[in-house]
Scaffold this motif. Structure first.
Motif, PDB file in Angstrom:
ATOM      1  N   LYS A  30       0.844  -1.197   0.000  1.00  0.00           N
ATOM      2  CA  LYS A  30       0.000   0.000   0.000  1.00  0.00           C
ATOM      3  C   LYS A  30       0.883   1.252   0.000  1.00  0.00           C
ATOM      4  CE  LYS A  30      -4.158   1.843   2.240  1.00  0.00           C
ATOM      5  NZ  LYS A  30      -3.749   3.258   2.391  1.00  0.00           N
ATOM      6  N   ALA A  31       0.551   2.213  -0.835  1.00  0.00           N
ATOM      7  CA  ALA A  31       1.435   3.357  -1.086  1.00  0.00           C
ATOM      8  C   ALA A  31       1.818   4.112   0.186  1.00  0.00           C
ATOM      9  CB  ALA A  31       0.770   4.305  -2.081  1.00  0.00           C
ATOM     10  N   HIS A  32       0.868   4.404   1.053  1.00  0.00           N
ATOM     11  CA  HIS A  32       1.182   5.161   2.265  1.00  0.00           C
ATOM     12  C   HIS A  32       2.189   4.433   3.147  1.00  0.00           C
ATOM     13  CE1 HIS A  32      -2.088   8.010   1.490  1.00  0.00           C
ATOM     14  NE2 HIS A  32      -1.617   8.730   2.493  1.00  0.00           N
ATOM     15  N   ASN A  33       2.171   3.115   3.093  1.00  0.00           N
ATOM     16  CA  ASN A  33       3.085   2.322   3.908  1.00  0.00           C
ATOM     17  C   ASN A  33       4.392   2.039   3.168  1.00  0.00           C
ATOM     18  OD1 ASN A  33       0.058   1.143   4.490  1.00  0.00           O
ATOM     19  ND2 ASN A  33       1.213   1.474   6.366  1.00  0.00           N
ATOM     20  N   GLU A  37       5.722   6.001   4.555  1.00  0.00           N
ATOM     21  CA  GLU A  37       6.166   5.900   5.955  1.00  0.00           C
ATOM     22  C   GLU A  37       7.313   4.924   6.149  1.00  0.00           C
ATOM     23  OE1 GLU A  37       6.690   3.999   9.682  1.00  0.00           O
ATOM     24  OE2 GLU A  37       5.490   3.019   8.135  1.00  0.00           O
ATOM     25  N   ARG A  38       7.191   3.722   5.607  1.00  0.00           N
ATOM     26  CA  ARG A  38       8.175   2.682   5.910  1.00  0.00           C
ATOM     27  C   ARG A  38       9.589   3.037   5.433  1.00  0.00           C
ATOM     28  NH1 ARG A  38       5.917  -1.888   3.468  1.00  0.00           N
ATOM     29  NH2 ARG A  38       4.188  -1.584   4.903  1.00  0.00           N
ATOM     30  N   HIS A 178     -13.312   6.020   9.112  1.00  0.00           N
ATOM     31  CA  HIS A 178     -13.274   4.795   8.328  1.00  0.00           C
ATOM     32  C   HIS A 178     -12.115   4.886   7.328  1.00  0.00           C
ATOM     33  CE1 HIS A 178     -17.466   4.429   9.805  1.00  0.00           C
ATOM     34  NE2 HIS A 178     -17.189   3.143   9.768  1.00  0.00           N
ATOM     35  N   TRP A 179     -11.239   3.897   7.370  1.00  0.00           N
ATOM     36  CA  TRP A 179     -10.072   3.893   6.487  1.00  0.00           C
ATOM     37  C   TRP A 179     -10.440   3.357   5.109  1.00  0.00           C
ATOM     38  CZ3 TRP A 179      -5.179   1.697   9.398  1.00  0.00           C
ATOM     39  CH2 TRP A 179      -4.739   2.648  10.321  1.00  0.00           C
ATOM     40  N   GLY A 180      -9.950   4.040   4.071  1.00  0.00           N
ATOM     41  CA  GLY A 180     -10.066   3.536   2.720  1.00  0.00           C
ATOM     42  C   GLY A 180      -8.835   2.724   2.350  1.00  0.00           C
ATOM     43  N   GLY A 181      -8.951   1.931   1.308  1.00  0.00           N
ATOM     44  CA  GLY A 181      -7.801   1.195   0.798  1.00  0.00           C
ATOM     45  C   GLY A 181      -7.592  -0.175   1.391  1.00  0.00           C
ATOM     46  N   SER A 220       9.239   8.422  -5.311  1.00  0.00           N
ATOM     47  CA  SER A 220       8.831   8.771  -6.674  1.00  0.00           C
ATOM     48  C   SER A 220       7.935   7.702  -7.303  1.00  0.00           C
ATOM     49  CB  SER A 220      10.060   9.009  -7.550  1.00  0.00           C
ATOM     50  OG  SER A 220      10.874   7.844  -7.590  1.00  0.00           O
ATOM     51  N   ALA A 221       8.093   6.446  -6.862  1.00  0.00           N
ATOM     52  CA  ALA A 221       7.259   5.382  -7.413  1.00  0.00           C
ATOM     53  C   ALA A 221       5.792   5.566  -7.064  1.00  0.00           C
ATOM     54  CB  ALA A 221       7.749   4.024  -6.905  1.00  0.00           C
ATOM     55  N   MET A 222       5.518   6.325  -6.019  1.00  0.00           N
ATOM     56  CA  MET A 222       4.138   6.561  -5.600  1.00  0.00           C
ATOM     57  C   MET A 222       3.387   7.404  -6.630  1.00  0.00           C
ATOM     58  SD  MET A 222       2.902   8.065  -1.924  1.00  0.00           S
ATOM     59  CE  MET A 222       1.218   7.953  -1.352  1.00  0.00           C
ATOM     60  N   LYS A 223       4.103   8.174  -7.404  1.00  0.00           N
ATOM     61  CA  LYS A 223       3.463   9.019  -8.424  1.00  0.00           C
ATOM     62  C   LYS A 223       2.737   8.163  -9.453  1.00  0.00           C
ATOM     63  CE  LYS A 223       4.366  13.005 -11.380  1.00  0.00           C
ATOM     64  NZ  LYS A 223       5.403  13.983 -11.849  1.00  0.00           N
ATOM     65  N   ARG A 224       3.294   6.984  -9.742  1.00  0.00           N
ATOM     66  CA  ARG A 224       2.661   6.070 -10.692  1.00  0.00           C
ATOM     67  C   ARG A 224       1.560   5.240 -10.018  1.00  0.00           C
ATOM     68  NH1 ARG A 224       8.110   5.478 -11.500  1.00  0.00           N
ATOM     69  NH2 ARG A 224       8.106   3.475 -10.401  1.00  0.00           N
ATOM     70  N   GLN A 225       1.812   4.788  -8.813  1.00  0.00           N
ATOM     71  CA  GLN A 225       0.882   3.893  -8.132  1.00  0.00           C
ATOM     72  C   GLN A 225      -0.338   4.621  -7.587  1.00  0.00           C
ATOM     73  OE1 GLN A 225       2.659   1.132  -5.349  1.00  0.00           O
ATOM     74  NE2 GLN A 225       0.811   1.028  -4.115  1.00  0.00           N
ATOM     75  N   ASP A 226      -0.123   5.820  -7.050  1.00  0.00           N
ATOM     76  CA  ASP A 226      -1.208   6.559  -6.405  1.00  0.00           C
ATOM     77  C   ASP A 226      -0.977   8.056  -6.607  1.00  0.00           C
ATOM     78  OD1 ASP A 226      -3.147   7.611  -4.734  1.00  0.00           O
ATOM     79  OD2 ASP A 226      -2.770   6.217  -3.095  1.00  0.00           O
ATOM     80  N   PRO A 227      -1.216   8.554  -7.836  1.00  0.00           N
ATOM     81  CA  PRO A 227      -0.865   9.943  -8.156  1.00  0.00           C
ATOM     82  C   PRO A 227      -1.582  10.975  -7.294  1.00  0.00           C
ATOM     83  CG  PRO A 227      -2.171   8.958  -9.921  1.00  0.00           C
ATOM     84  CD  PRO A 227      -1.770   7.839  -9.010  1.00  0.00           C
ATOM     85  N   GLY A 228      -2.811  10.703  -6.900  1.00  0.00           N
ATOM     86  CA  GLY A 228      -3.543  11.665  -6.088  1.00  0.00           C
ATOM     87  C   GLY A 228      -2.884  11.882  -4.736  1.00  0.00           C
TER      88      GLY A 228
END
Length: 247
Positions: A30-33, A37-38, A178-181, A220-228
């Motif tokens: 998951k992008a946030h993790n 953060e990780r 409520h968490w999304g994702g 930078s990889a997050m830009k492709r996986q989760d651009p928003g």
């Protein structure tokens, strides 16, 4: 919504028990993790080869596995049995010992000055009073050792009216959303929002010396996986990562 839980009920255990398997399946990528953060937290931790490391609030063992594969001797604990079962499965065969324990209680099963590093990744948000936890981390860390932890960024949470409720920035308050994702039904997770001074002063008053504070930028990889979310996190941080040292 802000609210109160009955005495003795762990908000972390209540939340994560309900979606432990979904969390374990999704959080590794998951992008946030995985892309936010990780990487920031483990960069602060550095090389752990040959070190004794405590993973405090280890969840399903995602970070624990990384520590053990990096050559650390790891002790991990969590309050949610469902998460611990997943952690034991994930880390089977690795140099890891797991325990069922609560961050908000004394870690009396751990000896003084047992660890070179203490890691607590996104777990302290579920603890109302931080200073007793920081004192216990200080007690079990060897002189010269380090504490690395991440948590919700105080200003990011304050900007969300769901988090701040009707209080002021200077108060610590319980809130939930409520968490999304993580699939359906969307899990309802409560945590504590608190001012930055409570975190920083809690550390210093427990004997820690702050070595590094990071407001992470997304990979930078997050830009492709989760651009928003990449765009959002490139403008303002969601988490705070801190490294402190025991003199």
């Amino acid at each position: 919504m802000a609210g109160d839980e009955p005495p003795g009920v762990s908000i972390a255990r209540k939340a994560y028990a309900a979606f432990a398997e979904r969390y374990d399946a999704i959080a590794p990528t998951k992008a946030h993790n995985a892309l936010y953060e990780r990487p920031a937290t483990h960069a602060l931790l550095g090389d752990v080869d040959g070190l004794d490391v405590l993973d405090a609030g280890c969840g399903s063992g995602i970070g624990t596995e990384r520590l053990a594969r990096g050559g650390a001797r790891v002790s991990g604990f969590d309050i949610t049995p469902e998460m611990l079962a997943l952690a034991r499965k994930r880390c089977e065969g690795l140099n890891v010992a797991f325990h069922d324990s609560d961050l908000s209680q004394p870690l009396d099963w751990l000896a003084d000055e047992s660890f070179d590093r203490v890691l607590s990744s996104l777990a302290l948000d579920y603890v109302e009073h931080l200073q007793p936890v920081f004192r216990e981390f200080f007690r079990v860390t060897r002189p010269g050792g380090q504490l690395v932890f991440s948590m919700g960024h105080p200003m990011r949470d304050w900007q969300d009216e769901r988090a701040r409720g009707g209080g002021t920035y200077f108060e610590t308050n319980l809130w939930g959303m409520h968490w999304g994702g993580f699939g359906e039904p969307a899990p309802y997770v409560q945590s504590y929002r608190r001012p930055l001074a409570e975190i920083v002063n809690g550390l210093s008053e427990s004997g820690w010396i702050i070595d590094r504070l990071v407001e992470p930028l997304p990979d930078s990889a997050m830009k492709r996986q989760d651009p928003g979310h990449f765009e959002e996190l490139s403008k303002a941080p969601a988490f705070l990562c801190i490294r402190a040292r025991r003199p």
